[in-house]
Write an enzyme that holds these catalytic residues in place. Sequence first.
Site, short mmCIF file in Angstrom:
data_model
loop_
_atom_site.label_atom_id
_atom_site.label_comp_id
_atom_site.label_asym_id
_atom_site.label_seq_id
_atom_site.Cartn_x
_atom_site.Cartn_y
_atom_site.Cartn_z
N ASP A 80 -3.24 4.60 8.20
CA ASP A 80 -2.15 4.83 7.25
C ASP A 80 -0.87 5.31 7.94
OD1 ASP A 80 -3.89 4.13 5.23
OD2 ASP A 80 -4.53 6.19 4.87
N GLU B 144 6.85 0.85 -0.12
CA GLU B 144 6.54 -0.54 -0.45
C GLU B 144 6.69 -0.73 -1.95
OE1 GLU B 144 3.23 -2.51 2.33
OE2 GLU B 144 2.72 -0.52 1.63
N ASP C 180 3.47 5.56 3.11
CA ASP C 180 2.45 4.56 2.81
C ASP C 180 1.60 5.11 1.68
OD1 ASP C 180 0.88 2.22 3.16
OD2 ASP C 180 -0.62 3.44 4.17
#
Length: 371
Positions: free
Chosen positions: A353, A273, A189
């Site tokens: 997170d 991501e 992340d």
Amino acid sequence: MAKQNKAFKFRLLPNKEQSALLAKTFGCVRFVYNKMLAERKETYEKFKDDKELLKKQKFPTPAKYKSEFPFLKEVDSLALANAQMNLQTAYKNFFEGNADFPKFKNRKAKQSYTTNMVNGNIKLENGHIKLPKIKKPIKMKQHREIPADYKLKSCTISRTKSGKYYVSVLTEYEKDIQPKTIENVIGLDFAMAELYVSSENEKANYPRYYRVMSEKLAKAQRILSRRKKGSARWNKQRLVVAKLHEKVANQRMNFLHHKSKELASNFDAVVIEDLNMKGMSQALHFGKSVHDNGWGMFTTFLAYKLKEQGKQLVKIDKWFPSTKKCSCCGKEKEMPLSERVYKCSCGFVLDRDHNSAINIKNEGLRLFALS
Ligand SMILES: [Zn+2]
């Protein structure tokens, strides 16, 4: 067998004469680039209402300026040809709507040029590099050998603001890469202060020496801003800032190499991501800091280090609700930025997170199961 590319960067130590020739080449490349851009701009203005006719207009080439500006003949013609290629790419990006109209290069622009390997015109031997149009080979700090079966493709020579010279040697080699069975997977992340938080709850903190240097740089920049622009003291401080800036950038790059290498050796796949950093920094008003964080550079390193080993970098959709989801039961809820801990009604509690990173990993695993 797949073709792979690898670049090697070395410090160059040119003598006075060689530095002068390099400076001349940087200048000519910029000159030709601006000349061609001016012409292209004119053509564009003239034909922009008729896209078909505009497409038919020939792109200017460096050759046409050589009779009018004979000094162009004194430098490496491949460097000029590459300037044309760069401009063509920049123009194409603009034409396809992916970028702004190319800008003119001023004296402050990065000083560099690229030349290609043609018929042995470039040679690396005895700690020296022979470049086209430069008679004597330039001394080079070659801290590592380039394997004999790596084919040399091109060289980019550059000069930093503090006056250091580098050459980046691009090579090509054949490699038999077997796709790895995906067993060990990790999710990352993106985090602002650290580089990332992983699904194993590792925080990739920048090392202390890097933070110390960054503070030094900020202090030096404040001193510079107080000095009178153009004065001797200002010039002296400008060099201090440039040197610190380069040092910090190098430290960051080394750290990113180190972290990506570690992940690529320990895991078969890394899930991240698909963030659009440019959009993100604008949207969140973080400005420079997102870019400085080096996430883009890090993911580039990660991608090729994994690929070299037949491993994978998986990018999941940027709309995937990684922060909102409970990684235990799958329920979703709103998570304002101020909430640092994820607390779910199912009783699950975890660092915000860390929870996101687990969700990212699981989404990656789900995609693997589908493929
Ligand atoms: Zn839950």
